[in-house]
Design a protein around this motif. Sequence first.
Motif, PDB file in Angstrom:
ATOM      1  N   LYS A 245     -53.674 -30.958  39.408  1.00 35.83           N
ATOM      2  CA  LYS A 245     -52.954 -30.355  38.285  1.00 35.83           C
ATOM      3  C   LYS A 245     -51.558 -30.949  38.137  1.00 35.83           C
ATOM      4  CE  LYS A 245     -55.166 -25.792  38.102  1.00 35.83           C
ATOM      5  NZ  LYS A 245     -54.951 -24.334  38.294  1.00 35.83           N
ATOM      6  N   LEU A 246     -50.868 -31.121  39.254  1.00 33.44           N
ATOM      7  CA  LEU A 246     -49.509 -31.658  39.210  1.00 33.44           C
ATOM      8  C   LEU A 246     -49.478 -33.072  38.642  1.00 33.44           C
ATOM      9  CD1 LEU A 246     -48.209 -30.348  42.654  1.00 33.44           C
ATOM     10  CD2 LEU A 246     -47.242 -29.755  40.429  1.00 33.44           C
ATOM     11  N   VAL A 247     -50.391 -33.926  39.115  1.00 29.27           N
ATOM     12  CA  VAL A 247     -50.403 -35.315  38.642  1.00 29.27           C
ATOM     13  C   VAL A 247     -50.885 -35.387  37.190  1.00 29.27           C
ATOM     14  CG1 VAL A 247     -51.384 -37.613  39.013  1.00 29.27           C
ATOM     15  CG2 VAL A 247     -50.654 -36.241  40.969  1.00 29.27           C
ATOM     16  N   ASN A 248     -51.842 -34.544  36.814  1.00 33.63           N
ATOM     17  CA  ASN A 248     -52.277 -34.498  35.411  1.00 33.63           C
ATOM     18  C   ASN A 248     -51.123 -34.088  34.505  1.00 33.63           C
ATOM     19  OD1 ASN A 248     -54.880 -35.263  36.014  1.00 33.63           O
ATOM     20  ND2 ASN A 248     -55.727 -33.197  35.927  1.00 33.63           N
ATOM     21  N   ASP A 249     -50.352 -33.100  34.948  1.00 35.72           N
ATOM     22  CA  ASP A 249     -49.191 -32.641  34.178  1.00 35.72           C
ATOM     23  C   ASP A 249     -48.165 -33.759  34.051  1.00 35.72           C
ATOM     24  OD1 ASP A 249     -47.411 -31.089  32.797  1.00 35.72           O
ATOM     25  OD2 ASP A 249     -46.882 -29.778  34.482  1.00 35.72           O
ATOM     26  N   ARG A 258     -41.420 -37.186  27.267  1.00 32.67           N
ATOM     27  CA  ARG A 258     -40.332 -36.255  27.590  1.00 32.67           C
ATOM     28  C   ARG A 258     -40.750 -35.335  28.744  1.00 32.67           C
ATOM     29  NH1 ARG A 258     -42.691 -34.094  22.936  1.00 32.67           N
ATOM     30  NH2 ARG A 258     -43.370 -31.914  23.121  1.00 32.67           N
ATOM     31  N   GLY A 259     -39.723 -34.864  29.452  1.00 33.50           N
ATOM     32  CA  GLY A 259     -39.958 -33.868  30.493  1.00 33.50           C
ATOM     33  C   GLY A 259     -40.317 -34.418  31.855  1.00 33.50           C
ATOM     34  N   ALA A 260     -40.362 -35.755  32.008  1.00 32.78           N
ATOM     35  CA  ALA A 260     -40.762 -36.318  33.300  1.00 32.78           C
ATOM     36  C   ALA A 260     -39.987 -37.595  33.600  1.00 32.78           C
ATOM     37  CB  ALA A 260     -42.257 -36.599  33.315  1.00 32.78           C
ATOM     38  N   PHE A 261     -39.973 -37.965  34.861  1.00 33.12           N
ATOM     39  CA  PHE A 261     -39.386 -39.232  35.310  1.00 33.12           C
ATOM     40  C   PHE A 261     -40.296 -39.794  36.397  1.00 33.12           C
ATOM     41  CE2 PHE A 261     -37.638 -35.769  37.814  1.00 33.12           C
ATOM     42  CZ  PHE A 261     -37.815 -36.197  39.115  1.00 33.12           C
ATOM     43  N   GLU A 266     -35.473 -44.070  38.364  1.00 34.27           N
ATOM     44  CA  GLU A 266     -35.342 -42.893  37.500  1.00 34.27           C
ATOM     45  C   GLU A 266     -35.139 -41.628  38.330  1.00 34.27           C
ATOM     46  OE1 GLU A 266     -38.327 -42.357  34.550  1.00 34.27           O
ATOM     47  OE2 GLU A 266     -38.185 -44.405  33.778  1.00 34.27           O
ATOM     48  N   THR A 267     -35.778 -41.572  39.493  1.00 41.76           N
ATOM     49  CA  THR A 267     -35.625 -40.404  40.365  1.00 41.76           C
ATOM     50  C   THR A 267     -34.178 -40.236  40.794  1.00 41.76           C
ATOM     51  OG1 THR A 267     -37.893 -40.565  41.217  1.00 41.76           O
ATOM     52  CG2 THR A 267     -36.298 -39.383  42.578  1.00 41.76           C
ATOM     53  N   GLU A 268     -33.564 -41.325  41.238  1.00 45.41           N
ATOM     54  CA  GLU A 268     -32.170 -41.255  41.686  1.00 45.41           C
ATOM     55  C   GLU A 268     -31.244 -40.869  40.544  1.00 45.41           C
ATOM     56  OE1 GLU A 268     -29.277 -43.685  44.710  1.00 45.41           O
ATOM     57  OE2 GLU A 268     -30.678 -44.850  43.491  1.00 45.41           O
ATOM     58  N   ALA A 269     -31.505 -41.400  39.340  1.00 41.68           N
ATOM     59  CA  ALA A 269     -30.666 -41.085  38.185  1.00 41.68           C
ATOM     60  C   ALA A 269     -30.757 -39.603  37.826  1.00 41.68           C
ATOM     61  CB  ALA A 269     -31.084 -41.942  36.990  1.00 41.68           C
ATOM     62  N   ARG A 324     -52.930 -42.365  41.798  1.00 42.31           N
ATOM     63  CA  ARG A 324     -52.340 -42.343  40.454  1.00 42.31           C
ATOM     64  C   ARG A 324     -50.823 -42.205  40.529  1.00 42.31           C
ATOM     65  NH1 ARG A 324     -55.365 -37.499  38.070  1.00 42.31           N
ATOM     66  NH2 ARG A 324     -54.331 -38.001  36.095  1.00 42.31           N
ATOM     67  N   LEU A 325     -50.343 -41.430  41.508  1.00 44.45           N
ATOM     68  CA  LEU A 325     -48.897 -41.305  41.692  1.00 44.45           C
ATOM     69  C   LEU A 325     -48.309 -42.607  42.236  1.00 44.45           C
ATOM     70  CD1 LEU A 325     -46.350 -39.598  41.597  1.00 44.45           C
ATOM     71  CD2 LEU A 325     -46.968 -38.622  43.818  1.00 44.45           C
ATOM     72  N   GLU A 326     -49.048 -43.282  43.109  1.00 44.47           N
ATOM     73  CA  GLU A 326     -48.606 -44.589  43.604  1.00 44.47           C
ATOM     74  C   GLU A 326     -48.413 -45.560  42.443  1.00 44.47           C
ATOM     75  OE1 GLU A 326     -51.630 -45.759  46.299  1.00 44.47           O
ATOM     76  OE2 GLU A 326     -50.921 -44.508  47.952  1.00 44.47           O
ATOM     77  N   GLY A 327     -49.270 -45.446  41.426  1.00 40.86           N
ATOM     78  CA  GLY A 327     -49.161 -46.306  40.250  1.00 40.86           C
ATOM     79  C   GLY A 327     -47.896 -46.071  39.457  1.00 40.86           C
ATOM     80  N   MET A 328     -47.222 -44.960  39.724  1.00 42.51           N
ATOM     81  CA  MET A 328     -45.949 -44.655  39.062  1.00 42.51           C
ATOM     82  C   MET A 328     -44.775 -44.839  40.014  1.00 42.51           C
ATOM     83  SD  MET A 328     -46.591 -41.488  36.487  1.00 42.51           S
ATOM     84  CE  MET A 328     -47.338 -41.812  34.891  1.00 42.51           C
ATOM     85  N   GLY A 329     -44.993 -45.603  41.068  1.00 45.98           N
ATOM     86  CA  GLY A 329     -43.901 -45.895  41.988  1.00 45.98           C
ATOM     87  C   GLY A 329     -43.887 -45.038  43.229  1.00 45.98           C
ATOM     88  N   GLY A 330     -44.857 -44.127  43.361  1.00 45.44           N
ATOM     89  CA  GLY A 330     -44.947 -43.307  44.565  1.00 45.44           C
ATOM     90  C   GLY A 330     -44.100 -42.054  44.546  1.00 45.44           C
ATOM     91  N   ILE A 331     -43.205 -41.947  43.575  1.00 41.87           N
ATOM     92  CA  ILE A 331     -42.336 -40.775  43.477  1.00 41.87           C
ATOM     93  C   ILE A 331     -42.051 -40.504  42.003  1.00 41.87           C
ATOM     94  CG2 ILE A 331     -40.201 -42.140  43.715  1.00 41.87           C
ATOM     95  CD1 ILE A 331     -39.066 -39.739  45.337  1.00 41.87           C
ATOM     96  N   ALA A 332     -42.088 -39.229  41.626  1.00 38.12           N
ATOM     97  CA  ALA A 332     -41.892 -38.849  40.226  1.00 38.12           C
ATOM     98  C   ALA A 332     -41.565 -37.360  40.187  1.00 38.12           C
ATOM     99  CB  ALA A 332     -43.154 -39.151  39.407  1.00 38.12           C
TER     100      ALA A 332
END
Length: 337
Positions: A245-249, A258-261, A266-269, A324-332
Amino acid sequence: MKALKINAKDGHLVLQVENPDDLWALSIIIKPGDVAGMKTLRKVKISTGEAVEADKKPMYLKIRVKKVEFHGFTADLRLSGDIIEGPEDIKGGHTFNLRRSSRLDLWKLIGPEDLELIKEHQTRKPQVAVILVDREGALVAFRQQKIPFSAKLPGKRDEGANEEQAFRQFFGQLRQAVMAFEPEFVVVAGPGFVKDRLATFLKQDGLKVVVESVSSVSESGLREVFGKKTVEQVAGHMREVEEEKLVNDLYARVSRGRGAFYGPVETEACLQEGNVESLLVAASFIATRASEGRYAQLREWMQKVKYVAGEVHIIGVNQDAEKRLEGMGGIAGFKRW
């Protein structure tokens, strides 16, 4: 998991393993450089006259961890490192093999994700296995373990085929595989009627079975299962479902723009702006940062999120969600505004 001692001041934890989920959690908590201690077996040489024999003796050792290996298929956790404390004549390297009922002393710099994982695993959750099945095969899934089966079950038009015998033989193999995990619930899903016959077969053994329809016997089929409300209602809050659910969201918010990074930059910013409501971190991202000696920065990021009453979610039991989260840099994560 039983937390027998948590001393954040000196970083001393005493933890008791109760199930395979606890071993996965420990594989995230324990990092290279931590000190681990437990009772173990060590081969020692014993002189008997002119002969020298080697025998394994029980003893308590402490090691400085160099390598952490979690084997999801066998549910084993191995900690390897150099011995720093033990009997005077015991030197060199050693490996701890942790299994169910193992008790471990751990000295480390305790991070926010460590306390979160310990707290979560102190509450026992139902053990749920999933079987995806159709005429051509099956996929048995339990936590990070996935066992594929091939089959070619006969149809009603197949002349000379003993349909009932073929089905019972195949179902027997699936039952044997799933019973090895000792689940409290079994979710049986698939695209056709085979799932219903399998569910009836398993119920004869007294298993609690939930039947669902999915489009295929594949990883995408597993994602469909984890998205079913009936599964969550019966089995409670499965970690696989929560991670899905979290990764789908996350993907939905990113697609809307909007609403995500996502990604370290982007995480540090967003952290500097105080604009983080929830942080999603892949277990593999934590392991990589720790092995590269860059965990301190990641720990600081997670502490900042907790300091402003945000949430930190480790994604790793659901391997598809983790990839799938790894595909976004491992952190989001999700923004506050």
